[in-house]
Structures are given as C-alpha cells and as structure tokens.
Scaffold this motif. Structure first.
Motif, PDB file in Angstrom:
ATOM      1  N   ILE A   1       0.841  -1.206   0.000  1.00  0.00           N
ATOM      2  CA  ILE A   1       0.000   0.000   0.000  1.00  0.00           C
ATOM      3  C   ILE A   1       0.873   1.253   0.000  1.00  0.00           C
ATOM      4  O   ILE A   1       0.580   2.237  -0.690  1.00  0.00           O
ATOM      5  CB  ILE A   1      -0.952  -0.010   1.212  1.00  0.00           C
ATOM      6  CG1 ILE A   1      -2.002  -1.118   1.042  1.00  0.00           C
ATOM      7  CG2 ILE A   1      -1.637   1.344   1.383  1.00  0.00           C
ATOM      8  CD1 ILE A   1      -2.892  -1.308   2.255  1.00  0.00           C
ATOM      9  N   LEU A   2       1.953   1.238   0.774  1.00  0.00           N
ATOM     10  CA  LEU A   2       2.865   2.382   0.832  1.00  0.00           C
ATOM     11  C   LEU A   2       3.459   2.668  -0.544  1.00  0.00           C
ATOM     12  O   LEU A   2       3.487   3.826  -0.999  1.00  0.00           O
ATOM     13  CB  LEU A   2       3.976   2.098   1.844  1.00  0.00           C
ATOM     14  CG  LEU A   2       5.008   3.213   2.060  1.00  0.00           C
ATOM     15  CD1 LEU A   2       4.346   4.444   2.673  1.00  0.00           C
ATOM     16  CD2 LEU A   2       6.132   2.719   2.978  1.00  0.00           C
ATOM     17  N   LEU A   3       3.940   1.615  -1.222  1.00  0.00           N
ATOM     18  CA  LEU A   3       4.526   1.807  -2.551  1.00  0.00           C
ATOM     19  C   LEU A   3       3.464   2.252  -3.557  1.00  0.00           C
ATOM     20  O   LEU A   3       3.727   3.126  -4.406  1.00  0.00           O
ATOM     21  CB  LEU A   3       5.179   0.505  -3.017  1.00  0.00           C
ATOM     22  CG  LEU A   3       5.933   0.562  -4.355  1.00  0.00           C
ATOM     23  CD1 LEU A   3       7.078   1.565  -4.284  1.00  0.00           C
ATOM     24  CD2 LEU A   3       6.468  -0.810  -4.740  1.00  0.00           C
ATOM     25  N   LEU A   4       2.268   1.685  -3.474  1.00  0.00           N
ATOM     26  CA  LEU A   4       1.185   2.073  -4.374  1.00  0.00           C
ATOM     27  C   LEU A   4       0.833   3.547  -4.205  1.00  0.00           C
ATOM     28  O   LEU A   4       0.693   4.291  -5.192  1.00  0.00           O
ATOM     29  CB  LEU A   4      -0.041   1.202  -4.100  1.00  0.00           C
ATOM     30  CG  LEU A   4      -1.328   1.553  -4.866  1.00  0.00           C
ATOM     31  CD1 LEU A   4      -1.124   1.374  -6.366  1.00  0.00           C
ATOM     32  CD2 LEU A   4      -2.493   0.697  -4.379  1.00  0.00           C
ATOM     33  N   LEU A   5       0.685   4.000  -2.951  1.00  0.00           N
ATOM     34  CA  LEU A   5       0.353   5.400  -2.699  1.00  0.00           C
ATOM     35  C   LEU A   5       1.453   6.331  -3.195  1.00  0.00           C
ATOM     36  O   LEU A   5       1.175   7.410  -3.730  1.00  0.00           O
ATOM     37  CB  LEU A   5       0.106   5.620  -1.201  1.00  0.00           C
ATOM     38  CG  LEU A   5      -1.157   4.970  -0.624  1.00  0.00           C
ATOM     39  CD1 LEU A   5      -1.213   5.167   0.881  1.00  0.00           C
ATOM     40  CD2 LEU A   5      -2.412   5.532  -1.290  1.00  0.00           C
ATOM     41  N   PHE A   6       2.697   5.900  -3.039  1.00  0.00           N
ATOM     42  CA  PHE A   6       3.808   6.727  -3.524  1.00  0.00           C
ATOM     43  C   PHE A   6       3.731   6.910  -5.041  1.00  0.00           C
ATOM     44  O   PHE A   6       3.895   8.020  -5.552  1.00  0.00           O
ATOM     45  CB  PHE A   6       5.150   6.096  -3.150  1.00  0.00           C
ATOM     46  CG  PHE A   6       6.321   6.781  -3.794  1.00  0.00           C
ATOM     47  CD1 PHE A   6       6.843   7.946  -3.253  1.00  0.00           C
ATOM     48  CD2 PHE A   6       6.887   6.277  -4.958  1.00  0.00           C
ATOM     49  CE1 PHE A   6       7.913   8.596  -3.863  1.00  0.00           C
ATOM     50  CE2 PHE A   6       7.946   6.906  -5.573  1.00  0.00           C
ATOM     51  CZ  PHE A   6       8.460   8.073  -5.024  1.00  0.00           C
ATOM     52  N   VAL A   7       3.486   5.804  -5.766  1.00  0.00           N
ATOM     53  CA  VAL A   7       3.409   5.894  -7.232  1.00  0.00           C
ATOM     54  C   VAL A   7       2.239   6.781  -7.652  1.00  0.00           C
ATOM     55  O   VAL A   7       2.359   7.585  -8.587  1.00  0.00           O
ATOM     56  CB  VAL A   7       3.284   4.484  -7.847  1.00  0.00           C
ATOM     57  CG1 VAL A   7       2.993   4.578  -9.344  1.00  0.00           C
ATOM     58  CG2 VAL A   7       4.555   3.686  -7.609  1.00  0.00           C
ATOM     59  N   ILE A   8       1.114   6.681  -6.940  1.00  0.00           N
ATOM     60  CA  ILE A   8      -0.040   7.518  -7.277  1.00  0.00           C
ATOM     61  C   ILE A   8       0.275   8.994  -7.062  1.00  0.00           C
ATOM     62  O   ILE A   8      -0.051   9.852  -7.894  1.00  0.00           O
ATOM     63  CB  ILE A   8      -1.270   7.104  -6.439  1.00  0.00           C
ATOM     64  CG1 ILE A   8      -1.743   5.705  -6.857  1.00  0.00           C
ATOM     65  CG2 ILE A   8      -2.397   8.117  -6.601  1.00  0.00           C
ATOM     66  CD1 ILE A   8      -2.860   5.148  -5.993  1.00  0.00           C
ATOM     67  N   VAL A   9       0.945   9.318  -5.934  1.00  0.00           N
ATOM     68  CA  VAL A   9       1.241  10.714  -5.607  1.00  0.00           C
ATOM     69  C   VAL A   9       2.376  11.254  -6.463  1.00  0.00           C
ATOM     70  O   VAL A   9       2.305  12.373  -7.001  1.00  0.00           O
ATOM     71  CB  VAL A   9       1.588  10.848  -4.106  1.00  0.00           C
ATOM     72  CG1 VAL A   9       2.082  12.262  -3.791  1.00  0.00           C
ATOM     73  CG2 VAL A   9       0.369  10.510  -3.256  1.00  0.00           C
ATOM     74  N   ALA A  10       3.453  10.477  -6.623  1.00  0.00           N
ATOM     75  CA  ALA A  10       4.627  10.962  -7.357  1.00  0.00           C
ATOM     76  C   ALA A  10       4.458  10.839  -8.865  1.00  0.00           C
ATOM     77  O   ALA A  10       5.126  11.539  -9.628  1.00  0.00           O
ATOM     78  CB  ALA A  10       5.870  10.185  -6.916  1.00  0.00           C
ATOM     79  N   GLY A  11       3.591   9.951  -9.305  1.00  0.00           N
ATOM     80  CA  GLY A  11       3.358   9.769 -10.732  1.00  0.00           C
ATOM     81  C   GLY A  11       2.299  10.730 -11.242  1.00  0.00           C
ATOM     82  O   GLY A  11       1.975  11.731 -10.585  1.00  0.00           O
ATOM     83  N   PRO A  12       1.730  10.433 -12.387  1.00  0.00           N
ATOM     84  CA  PRO A  12       0.670  11.290 -12.951  1.00  0.00           C
ATOM     85  C   PRO A  12      -0.646  11.075 -12.203  1.00  0.00           C
ATOM     86  O   PRO A  12      -1.519  10.322 -12.645  1.00  0.00           O
ATOM     87  CB  PRO A  12       0.587  10.814 -14.405  1.00  0.00           C
ATOM     88  CG  PRO A  12       1.031   9.394 -14.373  1.00  0.00           C
ATOM     89  CD  PRO A  12       2.073   9.306 -13.290  1.00  0.00           C
ATOM     90  N   THR A  13      -0.792  11.742 -11.062  1.00  0.00           N
ATOM     91  CA  THR A  13      -1.877  11.457 -10.120  1.00  0.00           C
ATOM     92  C   THR A  13      -3.255  11.529 -10.765  1.00  0.00           C
ATOM     93  O   THR A  13      -4.070  10.601 -10.640  1.00  0.00           O
ATOM     94  CB  THR A  13      -1.814  12.439  -8.941  1.00  0.00           C
ATOM     95  OG1 THR A  13      -0.503  12.395  -8.363  1.00  0.00           O
ATOM     96  CG2 THR A  13      -2.843  12.078  -7.882  1.00  0.00           C
ATOM     97  N   LEU A  14      -3.546  12.638 -11.453  1.00  0.00           N
ATOM     98  CA  LEU A  14      -4.868  12.803 -12.039  1.00  0.00           C
ATOM     99  C   LEU A  14      -5.128  11.747 -13.112  1.00  0.00           C
ATOM    100  O   LEU A  14      -6.239  11.218 -13.226  1.00  0.00           O
ATOM    101  CB  LEU A  14      -5.012  14.212 -12.623  1.00  0.00           C
ATOM    102  CG  LEU A  14      -4.986  15.360 -11.602  1.00  0.00           C
ATOM    103  CD1 LEU A  14      -5.108  16.719 -12.310  1.00  0.00           C
ATOM    104  CD2 LEU A  14      -6.114  15.199 -10.577  1.00  0.00           C
ATOM    105  N   ALA A  15      -4.088  11.443 -13.891  1.00  0.00           N
ATOM    106  CA  ALA A  15      -4.248  10.424 -14.929  1.00  0.00           C
ATOM    107  C   ALA A  15      -4.512   9.051 -14.320  1.00  0.00           C
ATOM    108  O   ALA A  15      -5.303   8.264 -14.848  1.00  0.00           O
ATOM    109  CB  ALA A  15      -3.006  10.380 -15.810  1.00  0.00           C
ATOM    110  N   ILE A  16      -3.862   8.745 -13.198  1.00  0.00           N
ATOM    111  CA  ILE A  16      -4.072   7.458 -12.527  1.00  0.00           C
ATOM    112  C   ILE A  16      -5.488   7.369 -11.973  1.00  0.00           C
ATOM    113  O   ILE A  16      -6.197   6.371 -12.165  1.00  0.00           O
ATOM    114  CB  ILE A  16      -3.038   7.248 -11.415  1.00  0.00           C
ATOM    115  CG1 ILE A  16      -1.638   7.068 -12.016  1.00  0.00           C
ATOM    116  CG2 ILE A  16      -3.404   6.041 -10.558  1.00  0.00           C
ATOM    117  CD1 ILE A  16      -0.534   7.034 -10.983  1.00  0.00           C
TER     118      ILE A  16
END
Length: 544
Positions: free
Chosen positions: A314-329
């Motif tokens: 969950i920690l890694l998933l949340l990081f990718v969502i926040v650090a990646g293209p959040t709105l696109a995700i």
C-alpha cells in the motif's frame, strides 16, 4: 468407530460435523502415520507425488541441455491447441461465482448458521491477497501493460521470452489512446474477475465440505457428492496427487519469477551480477526465511508476514499515485474499468478470435498458471474464511481483490505508459522484463528508496507464497490434517526451492511457464467437475 454413514453425517444441521465424533470412515483410509520420524501422512499421495517431483528435479538437473527446448515445445503445443479450453473454463468459473452472489445459495454460512469469522477483514484481505498473486503483480505490474501497449501500436519486440507482438483484439495501430485502453483492458482481464473466480470456486468447495460437512480439509472432499465413498480410494488419491503436483509447480513458477526480479533489482541498485547463480542463491536464502515462517505457524508466521507485506505494498502504491501522474491514474482507474467491461466479451471469447497469438501467448498461460495455483490459494483462503456467508465470501474474494488489481495495474502500468508517451522516457521499454518495475521507479523521486522497497516486497511476497504453500501441500499430503508434524512442512518448503532451482537451470522463464501450463491443464478438468459438486453441496445446506 461410529456406525454413522457419510450420508448421515452430511445431513445439513447448520453446524460443523466434527471429525472427532468418529467420522473416520474416510479419514482412516486416507491418513496414515509411517516411518521412524513420526510423520503423519497419506502414504500414497505423499509417496507418489514426492517421487514424481524428485524424478523431475533429477532429470532436469542431469539433462539441462535436452530439457530446455522441450519445455518451450510443451508450452507452445498446449497454449496453441488448448487455448479454447482454458478460456472456456475461465468463463464457467466467473459465471458460477456471479450466479452464487445473486442466488439464494449465497445465504449459506461457511461453518454453519452460528459460525462467526475467525479473522478481521483487514487480516483476511491481507492473507488472501498476499497469497493470491503478490509476486505476479510485482513482476507484471509494469511490463504487461507496456507490452500490450507496444504491441497494439504495432511493436514487435521480445523481452524475457515473452513476445510483445501478440496484440489484444487485433490492436489499434496508430491510435495511442485506443492502444492504451486496449492495453489496460487486456491487463485487467488477466488479473481481475477470471483468476479470482478460479480461486473462489475451489476455496468455497473446500470450506463448505470441511466446515459444514465435517470432511477432511483436502481436495478430494469437494468431490464427495459426485463420487461418494470412491473419494477415499484411488479416485481421491489421483485428485490429491494432481493437486500437490500442480501446486508445487505453480509455486515454483512464481518463486522463479520472483528470484529473477529480485536479482535484477539488486543488480540495478548495488551492481550485484545477474544470472542463474544469483537467482539460485536468492531461492536458497528466501526458502530459509520461508522455513522460519512455516515453523512459526499460520497466525504467528504467515498472517504477520502477510500484514507487513500488505502495508509495504500500500505504501509503494500510494507513492506511485502521488509521485506519478496522479490525475491520470485516478481518472484512468474508472476509464480502465469501463474499457475492461466494454472489451470483456471479446477478450473472453474462446472461438473465432482474430488475435489468436494473444489468447495463446498470454491468456492460456495465465489461466493455466492461476489454475495450478488454485489448490494452494483455494485451500489457504478456505482455512481463513470460516464464518463468512457464501455471498460475502464471493464478493470479497472475487470483487475486492479484482478492484485492488485494477488500481495496482493502473498506477504502475499507467505511469509507465505516461512516461513513455508524455515524457519520451524509453528506458522502461528498453529494460529487460524483470527490470521494468525498477526502470519505471527510476523516473520518479526517491528512486533508490522505492526500488529497495520493491525488492523487499518481492522477497516477502516470495516468502509468504512459499510458507503458505508449504502449509497447504502438507495438509493435502497428510489427508486433510492441518496440524501435521513440522518436519513435513520443512520437507515441502525445501522441495519448492529445489523445483524452482531446477526450473531456473532447465530453461529459465520459458521452463517456469511451461510447467505452470502443463500442470494446470489436468487440474482444469478437476475444477470443472468441482463446480457441479459445489452447487450440489450448497443446495443441501440451510440458508442463514
């Protein structure tokens, strides 16, 4: 010994018919203590499956050069000629699960009308998700969406033995948005309803016939309504032997994938050389960790590791969502579900396909892999699901993990595709299959930390799969006993590592995939027959 028959003991009174009330007609025939070490095993199942696996490991290690091409031929033949069979079976499992959700049979409670759950929702979800497909999500979370996206645009690359010119639904050449939608739909198809339906069908049967009917917790018990007393003879022996062999090779496939990805990550972060030696060392070290967890037992070892793993994931998933293209995700999560539902009929069609290469190269392999895992995951889910209604069980085992897989694939695969399309970042597509996750993380902040967390996740998923798988195989080979002596768990856990090593030496990724398909085929037939038995068993139960 009681003079009650099986039929009398299966009268639906809403409670568990405990085995200690002299329900020994079958139990005495299928379990036997032998040997000077106090082993409590089913002699025929244990010996036949154990010897078969030993012979396979020995032949693979001795004749490495000869068996490597053979593995490729076996997988190619099965997926090319029987893809329609695997796809049809997968559809049947999904339809049965959806039927049980809306049917009055969904009111049946596992363990009887007065049963209450043994675990909280958090503990339950953590264990079934970590056991179900943890390593696969780490290995394919980035690579599969990228592969389908590239092939949908007309790509012809090949990485790690998996061709990427196998486009879903005939591809969408020249249209990046259409290709993205097809790529995510095809990925979700492989990680959503169908695999979890495979697990749910067998898990439900095991829980029903163990908790409600008082039968031993072993695969043969599911078939009692169809075969009667014959399940305590060679009919049942063959079913359990197939379950042991399929489970062990399915686990070895995942352990091999996990070892190759962990080795790639260690090379990426620390420069440790990749190759067979590194992967074998990882298999040995992580098998030792799994042995420690196995000896600790279900609650102290497997449950605790699963919860740690879930927290890290969950920690890694949340990081990718926040650090990646959040709105696109976040937007892609819903659009990807829509694309999946829109394309599901075409993706699941077993005949007359225009994308035969896709259905044979991807889908048939996946379905065989999930099915080879089903005895392990199904029994593990059954053991931790007492007290749930059938409707609650199906919804939670089928829909919630599928939704979590959609979010995971959207975050990791969607981020990689966005990096390629929007930023022109090509390193992730150029990386080898086991390294693509780390290449994607490299374009985000704190890449060294997140990549290290990724390696830890692969390792812990590796451990949780191995230890819970060992508990399940031991239960089957002990005739359904859940408290068999610890040396037996050590034996099977060690065996898993040896088989993974043999497959790594005997052909790598191709060998791993070939064995998953080979063992999944005969067990698909077993599962299809089990569907009938499950419905018959539920029909005789009171509705709470």
């Amino acid at each position: 010994m009681s003079d009650k028959s099986h039929e009398e003991l299966m009268v639906p009174d809403g409670k568990v018919n405990p085995i200690d009330t002299d329900y020994q007609v079958g139990q005495d025939n299928i379990a036997l203590s032998i040997g000077p070490f106090g082993l409590d095993i089913h002699n025929r199942v244990f010996l036949v499956s154990g010897l078969a696996i030993i012979l396979f490991v020995a032949a693979t290690l001795i004749f490495q050069n000869q068996v490597a091409p053979l593995f490729g031929d076996v997988r190619s033949w099965l997926t090319s000629n029987l893809d329609w069979f695997f796809l049809s079976a997968g559809n049947i499992f999904v339809l049965l699960c959806l039927f049980l959700i809306v049917s009055p049979l969904g009111k049946v409670r596992l363990g009887g009308t007065e049963a209450i759950p043994d675990y909280s929702y958090l503990g339950w979800f953590s264990m079934l998700f970590a056991a179900g497909m943890g390593i696969g999500l780490m290995f394919y979370g980035v690579s599969e969406p990228l592969s389908h996206y590239a092939s949908s645009l007309g790509g012809t690359a090949s990485e790690g033995g998996v061709r990427t010119d196998w486009a879903p639904l005939g591809a969408a050449a020249g249209d990046p948005e259409a290709a993205r939608g097809l790529a995510m739909a095809a990925t979700i198809y492989h990680w959503g309803l169908h695999p979890w339906a495979i697990y749910a069908v067998l898990a439900l049967g095991l829980a029903l016939f163990s908790f409600n009917k008082g039968l031993p917790l072993t695969i043969r018990s599911v078939f009692y309504p169809l075969f009667g007393e014959a399940v305590w003879g060679w009919v049942g022996h063959v079913i359990d032997i197939l379950a042991v062999v399929a489970t062990l090779f399915g686990l070895a496939t995942s352990l091999g994938l996990g070892a190759s990805q962990a080795a790639a990550g260690l090379n990426y972060l620390f420069g440790i050389p990749t190759g067979e030696i590194t992967e074998i060392v990882l298999v040995v070290l992580i098998t030792l960790l799994a042995l420690t967890s196995v000896l600790a037992g279900l609650d102290a070892g497997v449950k605790r590791l699963s919860e740690i793993n879930m927290g890290l994931a969950i920690l890694l998933l949340l990081f990718v969502i926040v650090a990646g293209p959040t709105l696109a995700i976040l937007g892609g999560f819903f659009s990807n579900i829509g694309s999946y539902l829109e394309n599901l009929p075409a993706l699941s069609m077993p005949f007359g396909r225009e994308d035969a290469n896709f259905s044979q190269g991807w889908t048939a392999f996946y379905w065989a892999w999930w099915i080879s895992w089903s005895p392990f995951v199904g029994m593990f889910i059954a053991r931790v699901s007492r007290g749930r209604s059938v409707r609650e069980f199906i919804v939670c085992v089928l829909l919630i993990p599928s939704t979590a897989c959609v979010l995971w694939m959207t975050a990791f695969g969607g981020t990689a595709i966005s990096q390629l399309v929007n930023d022109g970042y090509t390193a992730v597509t150029e990386a080898a299959l086991p390294l693509q996750l780390f290449a994607m993380l490299d374009a985000l902040p704190l890449s060294s930390i997140t990549s290290f967390i990724g390696i830890i996740l692969v390792v812990v998923f590796f451990v949780t799969s191995s230890d819970s798988g060992s508990l399940v195989i031991d239960t089957i080979s002990a005739g359904g006993k859940v408290d068999a002596p610890k040396p037996q768990r050590v034996f099977w856990c060690t065996f898993e590592g040896l088989v993974a090593i043999a497959l790594i030496l005997g052909g790598g990724l191709v060998a791993l995939q070939a064995m998953a398909v080979s063992t999944g085929f005969p067990f698909t037939i077993v599962l299809l027959v089990a569907c009938i038995s499950v419905v018959k068993g539920l029909a005789s139960e009171p509705k709470s």
